[in-house]
Design a protein around this motif. Structure first.
Motif, PDB file in Angstrom:
ATOM      1  N   SER A   1      12.449  19.028   0.933  1.00 45.07           N
ATOM      2  CA  SER A   1      13.791  18.790   1.467  1.00 45.07           C
ATOM      3  C   SER A   1      13.823  17.577   2.370  1.00 45.07           C
ATOM      4  CB  SER A   1      14.269  20.026   2.242  1.00 45.07           C
ATOM      5  OG  SER A   1      14.465  21.112   1.376  1.00 45.07           O
ATOM      6  N   ARG A   2      12.793  17.392   3.186  1.00 44.73           N
ATOM      7  CA  ARG A   2      12.799  16.276   4.144  1.00 44.73           C
ATOM      8  C   ARG A   2      12.753  14.931   3.443  1.00 44.73           C
ATOM      9  NH1 ARG A   2       8.534  15.739   7.109  1.00 44.73           N
ATOM     10  NH2 ARG A   2       7.168  17.394   6.323  1.00 44.73           N
ATOM     11  N   TYR A   3      12.077  14.875   2.293  1.00 47.68           N
ATOM     12  CA  TYR A   3      11.941  13.607   1.588  1.00 47.68           C
ATOM     13  C   TYR A   3      13.031  13.400   0.544  1.00 47.68           C
ATOM     14  CZ  TYR A   3       7.273  13.105   3.656  1.00 47.68           C
ATOM     15  OH  TYR A   3       6.219  12.976   4.529  1.00 47.68           O
ATOM     16  N   LEU A   4      13.796  14.440   0.239  1.00 50.81           N
ATOM     17  CA  LEU A   4      14.827  14.326  -0.776  1.00 50.81           C
ATOM     18  C   LEU A   4      15.858  13.237  -0.469  1.00 50.81           C
ATOM     19  CD1 LEU A   4      16.043  15.367  -3.407  1.00 50.81           C
ATOM     20  CD2 LEU A   4      17.215  17.137  -2.090  1.00 50.81           C
ATOM     21  N   PRO A   5      16.372  13.107   0.774  1.00 46.02           N
ATOM     22  CA  PRO A   5      17.330  12.020   1.045  1.00 46.02           C
ATOM     23  C   PRO A   5      16.748  10.626   0.803  1.00 46.02           C
ATOM     24  CG  PRO A   5      17.422  13.682   2.782  1.00 46.02           C
ATOM     25  CD  PRO A   5      16.229  13.999   1.944  1.00 46.02           C
ATOM     26  N   TYR A   6      15.455  10.456   1.052  1.00 48.60           N
ATOM     27  CA  TYR A   6      14.823   9.168   0.786  1.00 48.60           C
ATOM     28  C   TYR A   6      14.750   8.914  -0.725  1.00 48.60           C
ATOM     29  CZ  TYR A   6      13.340   9.527   5.665  1.00 48.60           C
ATOM     30  OH  TYR A   6      13.330   9.649   7.038  1.00 48.60           O
ATOM     31  N   ALA A   7      14.472   9.975  -1.481  1.00 50.47           N
ATOM     32  CA  ALA A   7      14.450   9.837  -2.938  1.00 50.47           C
ATOM     33  C   ALA A   7      15.828   9.446  -3.460  1.00 50.47           C
ATOM     34  CB  ALA A   7      13.984  11.148  -3.571  1.00 50.47           C
ATOM     35  N   ILE A   8      16.877   9.940  -2.816  1.00 51.90           N
ATOM     36  CA  ILE A   8      18.238   9.570  -3.204  1.00 51.90           C
ATOM     37  C   ILE A   8      18.463   8.085  -2.977  1.00 51.90           C
ATOM     38  CG2 ILE A   8      20.673   9.892  -2.618  1.00 51.90           C
ATOM     39  CD1 ILE A   8      19.956  12.806  -1.914  1.00 51.90           C
ATOM     40  N   VAL A   9      18.039   7.581  -1.829  1.00 53.49           N
ATOM     41  CA  VAL A   9      18.194   6.150  -1.513  1.00 53.49           C
ATOM     42  C   VAL A   9      17.490   5.285  -2.550  1.00 53.49           C
ATOM     43  CG1 VAL A   9      17.424   4.358   0.083  1.00 53.49           C
ATOM     44  CG2 VAL A   9      18.614   6.360   0.965  1.00 53.49           C
ATOM     45  N   PHE A  10      16.307   5.711  -2.968  1.00 49.64           N
ATOM     46  CA  PHE A  10      15.514   4.915  -3.906  1.00 49.64           C
ATOM     47  C   PHE A  10      15.848   5.198  -5.365  1.00 49.64           C
ATOM     48  CE2 PHE A  10      12.375   4.940  -0.256  1.00 49.64           C
ATOM     49  CZ  PHE A  10      12.609   3.618   0.090  1.00 49.64           C
TER      50      PHE A  10
ATOM     51  N   VAL B   1      15.412   8.008  -7.111  1.00 48.33           N
ATOM     52  CA  VAL B   1      14.424   8.829  -7.821  1.00 48.33           C
ATOM     53  C   VAL B   1      14.565  10.302  -7.450  1.00 48.33           C
ATOM     54  CG1 VAL B   1      12.783   6.945  -8.113  1.00 48.33           C
ATOM     55  CG2 VAL B   1      12.680   8.342  -6.046  1.00 48.33           C
ATOM     56  N   ALA B   2      15.793  10.722  -7.090  1.00 43.22           N
ATOM     57  CA  ALA B   2      16.000  12.110  -6.687  1.00 43.22           C
ATOM     58  C   ALA B   2      15.669  13.076  -7.819  1.00 43.22           C
ATOM     59  CB  ALA B   2      17.437  12.322  -6.220  1.00 43.22           C
ATOM     60  N   ASP B   3      16.032  12.715  -9.055  1.00 38.83           N
ATOM     61  CA  ASP B   3      15.756  13.616 -10.171  1.00 38.83           C
ATOM     62  C   ASP B   3      14.257  13.780 -10.384  1.00 38.83           C
ATOM     63  OD1 ASP B   3      15.528  10.964 -10.885  1.00 38.83           O
ATOM     64  OD2 ASP B   3      16.399  11.219 -12.886  1.00 38.83           O
ATOM     65  N   ARG B   4      13.507  12.668 -10.240  1.00 39.97           N
ATOM     66  CA  ARG B   4      12.059  12.763 -10.410  1.00 39.97           C
ATOM     67  C   ARG B   4      11.423  13.602  -9.302  1.00 39.97           C
ATOM     68  NH1 ARG B   4       7.093  11.275  -8.980  1.00 39.97           N
ATOM     69  NH2 ARG B   4       5.617  10.781 -10.660  1.00 39.97           N
ATOM     70  N   TRP B   5      11.863  13.374  -8.058  1.00 36.23           N
ATOM     71  CA  TRP B   5      11.289  14.105  -6.935  1.00 36.23           C
ATOM     72  C   TRP B   5      11.581  15.600  -7.060  1.00 36.23           C
ATOM     73  CZ3 TRP B   5       7.622  13.745  -3.622  1.00 36.23           C
ATOM     74  CH2 TRP B   5       7.619  14.511  -2.452  1.00 36.23           C
ATOM     75  N   ALA B   6      12.798  15.949  -7.451  1.00 36.81           N
ATOM     76  CA  ALA B   6      13.151  17.354  -7.608  1.00 36.81           C
ATOM     77  C   ALA B   6      12.364  17.991  -8.744  1.00 36.81           C
ATOM     78  CB  ALA B   6      14.650  17.486  -7.864  1.00 36.81           C
TER      79      ALA B   6
ATOM     80  N   PRO C   1       0.832  -1.202   0.000  1.00 37.37           N
ATOM     81  CA  PRO C   1       0.000   0.000   0.000  1.00 37.37           C
ATOM     82  C   PRO C   1       0.871   1.259   0.000  1.00 37.37           C
ATOM     83  CG  PRO C   1       0.066  -0.966   2.199  1.00 37.37           C
ATOM     84  CD  PRO C   1       0.795  -1.918   1.289  1.00 37.37           C
ATOM     85  N   VAL C   2       0.428   2.272  -0.710  1.00 32.69           N
ATOM     86  CA  VAL C   2       1.162   3.529  -0.764  1.00 32.69           C
ATOM     87  C   VAL C   2       1.190   4.166   0.618  1.00 32.69           C
ATOM     88  CG1 VAL C   2       1.230   5.848  -1.761  1.00 32.69           C
ATOM     89  CG2 VAL C   2       0.572   3.905  -3.182  1.00 32.69           C
ATOM     90  N   GLN C   3       2.340   4.636   1.030  1.00 37.99           N
ATOM     91  CA  GLN C   3       2.497   5.323   2.310  1.00 37.99           C
ATOM     92  C   GLN C   3       3.031   6.721   2.035  1.00 37.99           C
ATOM     93  OE1 GLN C   3       3.552   3.157   5.778  1.00 37.99           O
ATOM     94  NE2 GLN C   3       5.106   4.642   6.419  1.00 37.99           N
ATOM     95  N   PHE C   4       2.391   7.729   2.603  1.00 34.21           N
ATOM     96  CA  PHE C   4       2.691   9.109   2.253  1.00 34.21           C
ATOM     97  C   PHE C   4       3.779   9.741   3.108  1.00 34.21           C
ATOM     98  CE2 PHE C   4      -1.669   8.212   0.958  1.00 34.21           C
ATOM     99  CZ  PHE C   4      -1.616   8.573  -0.392  1.00 34.21           C
TER     100      PHE C   4
ATOM    101  N   LEU D   1       8.831   0.460   1.364  1.00 34.19           N
ATOM    102  CA  LEU D   1       8.483   0.270  -0.044  1.00 34.19           C
ATOM    103  C   LEU D   1       7.207   1.042  -0.399  1.00 34.19           C
ATOM    104  CD1 LEU D   1       9.250  -3.543  -0.469  1.00 34.19           C
ATOM    105  CD2 LEU D   1      10.551  -1.616  -1.394  1.00 34.19           C
ATOM    106  N   GLY D   2       6.287   1.133   0.560  1.00 32.19           N
ATOM    107  CA  GLY D   2       5.084   1.926   0.332  1.00 32.19           C
ATOM    108  C   GLY D   2       5.405   3.398   0.170  1.00 32.19           C
ATOM    109  N   PHE D   3       6.379   3.889   0.933  1.00 33.61           N
ATOM    110  CA  PHE D   3       6.799   5.282   0.806  1.00 33.61           C
ATOM    111  C   PHE D   3       7.513   5.504  -0.524  1.00 33.61           C
ATOM    112  CE2 PHE D   3       9.936   8.709   2.005  1.00 33.61           C
ATOM    113  CZ  PHE D   3       9.008   9.735   1.931  1.00 33.61           C
ATOM    114  N   ARG D   4       8.299   4.520  -0.944  1.00 33.90           N
ATOM    115  CA  ARG D   4       8.942   4.629  -2.258  1.00 33.90           C
ATOM    116  C   ARG D   4       7.888   4.739  -3.354  1.00 33.90           C
ATOM    117  NH1 ARG D   4      10.055   1.825  -6.753  1.00 33.90           N
ATOM    118  NH2 ARG D   4      12.077   2.180  -7.783  1.00 33.90           N
ATOM    119  N   GLU D   5       6.797   3.980  -3.206  1.00 27.41           N
ATOM    120  CA  GLU D   5       5.718   4.031  -4.193  1.00 27.41           C
ATOM    121  C   GLU D   5       5.142   5.438  -4.295  1.00 27.41           C
ATOM    122  OE1 GLU D   5       3.476   1.952  -7.114  1.00 27.41           O
ATOM    123  OE2 GLU D   5       5.255   1.423  -5.939  1.00 27.41           O
ATOM    124  N   TYR D   6       5.049   6.112  -3.162  1.00 28.85           N
ATOM    125  CA  TYR D   6       4.557   7.495  -3.167  1.00 28.85           C
ATOM    126  C   TYR D   6       5.515   8.406  -3.930  1.00 28.85           C
ATOM    127  CZ  TYR D   6       3.847  12.240  -1.437  1.00 28.85           C
ATOM    128  OH  TYR D   6       3.681  13.599  -1.360  1.00 28.85           O
ATOM    129  N   LEU D   7       6.818   8.286  -3.654  1.00 33.05           N
ATOM    130  CA  LEU D   7       7.806   9.127  -4.322  1.00 33.05           C
ATOM    131  C   LEU D   7       7.820   8.886  -5.824  1.00 33.05           C
ATOM    132  CD1 LEU D   7      10.828   8.821  -1.837  1.00 33.05           C
ATOM    133  CD2 LEU D   7       9.168  10.684  -2.003  1.00 33.05           C
TER     134      LEU D   7
END
Length: 397
Positions: free
Chosen positions: A284-293, A295-300, A61-64, A260-266
């Motif tokens: 900014s708070r979610y950017l480091p998580y996007a880097i791990v997954f 998808v930093a370019d997509r999130w930015a 499930p998607v987690q926000f 993984l649900g949070f990754r689905e949100y990103l």
């Protein structure tokens, strides 16, 4: 005697197969039963079971928001730990995300330095510790900060590569320790396969020695069978042991599912689904998580698209929008200054071949902010590559 030797040989091979089968079964993750996958159960009272196939592959499930340390109301799990529990190992990108998360939270600043040799050299970065941090870092984050800034309040990434790789290795070891301490694993996640590998090598060596000894003895026909069986059993242990790993506990599986649900949100969030005020708060708070997954370019770029839409809907000028963004964006990483200083300074801070084209045209107008912010992901990738060049050998086991 021949029958006895034959039975001994079968026993050796059968024992090796049984060890591999049992070890593989024990390497399957656990999951809480009777509750929705991803929810935390009581370790003492909620029943658990082994997951067929090893890891949970059911509906995510998607987690926000990121998973919490101990459920709702607690602090979020850091990006380094999120990436580590999802993959079962600590990569350089987990350390990268932890450092950037510390910068986002105000414990340090990251500033790109101009590449050497007229821009043709490798990108370098300057880390500067905040002498008056806004709070208290987690234990493993404090250890990382101490290792990073042991030589002084400022350190170049190139210096870390040449002389202070211990800081990176310390961070990796600390993340492994934290996963065990939090009860996500019962022991070091990378310690699996060791016993089977050692026993496999011992059986192969012992089998060869036994065959050599028996080959010189009289009536050696079937007496070499135990040695051959030992060699076969050793190979079974070596090959079968490759798929053996330390399993996650039911709590670790719950954190992994939430992550993984949070990754689905990103990955799936769209610009028309998020208000600008919300995006400015979480970017900014979610950017480091996007880097791990990855998808930093997509999130930015998503944030850039949201900001551009907000500017259009509110009828704001480019200058007003830049001033507004400077209140929200963590921009010291890019230029050491605020967005109100203009995007032009950013271009000079990076290798033009990397993101110069991304910011093209911004000096003559606000341009496509979505594409401009997408370039942030490429810039962050440069920092990740710098950390990836460090020596992590010896920290995986």
């Amino acid at each position: 005697m021949d029958l006895v030797l034959f039975l001994i040989s079968l026993t050796i091979i059968g024992a090796a197969i049984a060890v591999v089968v049992v070890a593989r079964r024990n390497s399957r993750d656990e999951i809480f039963t009777g509750i929705t996958p991803g929810q935390f159960g009581s370790v003492a009272s909620t029943p658990t079971e082994k997951i067929p196939g090893g890891e949970y592959r059911g509906t995510i499930p998607v987690q926000f928001q990121p998973p919490k340390e101990a459920g709702p109301g607690s602090d979020p799990v850091g990006p380094g730990l999120v990436g580590a529990v999802v993959g079962g190992r600590v990569r350089p990108v987990e350390v990268t995300a932890t450092i950037i998360d510390l910068a986002v939270r105000g414990f340090l600043e990251i500033t790109p330095l101009e590449a050497k040799d007229g821009g043709r050299g490798k990108q370098d970065w300057l880390l500067t510790v905040n002498p008056e941090p806004p709070g208290t870092p987690r234990d493993f984050e404090l250890r990382l900060l101490q290792e990073l800034f042991g030589p002084g309040p400022r350190v170049r990434m190139s210096d870390l590569q040449s002389g202070f790789g211990l800081a990176m290795r310390t961070a990796q070891v600390s993340l492994y320790e934290q996963m065990v301490r939090r009860g996500w694993y019962r022991k070091h996640p990378r310690s699996s396969g060791g016993p089977s590998k050692k026993w496999g090598i011992a059986l192969i060596i012992g089998g060869f020695l036994a065959m050599l000894g028996m080959a010189n003895a009289m009536e050696a026909s079937l007496r070499v069978l135990p040695g051959m069986a030992a060699i076969i059993g050793g190979i079974i242990l070596l090959v079968g042991g490759r798929g053996i790993r330390v399993p996650r506990t039911a709590t670790g599986t719950a954190v992994r599912i939430q992550s993984l649900g949070f990754r689905e949100y990103l990955v799936t969030a769209e610009a028309d689904q998020i208000k600008f005020e919300e995006a400015a708060d979480i970017f900014s708070r979610y950017l480091p998580y996007a880097i791990v997954f990855g998808v930093a370019d997509r999130w930015a770029k998503l944030f850039g698209d949201i900001a551009k839409k907000y500017q259009h809907d509110m009828g704001l000028s480019d200058v007003a929008m830049l001033d507004l963004l400077s209140d929200f964006m963590w921009i010291d990483f890019l230029s050491g200054g605020g967005l109100s200083d203009g995007f032009g300074e950013m271009i000079g801070a990076f290798d033009p071949d990397v993101i110069g084209e991304t910011f093209a045209g911004l000096g003559e107008g606000f341009g496509d902010l979505g594409e401009a912010m997408g370039g942030l992901g490429d810039a962050l990738g440069g920092l990740g590559d710098a950390l990836g060049d460090l020596d992590f050998d010896g920290c995986g086991d």
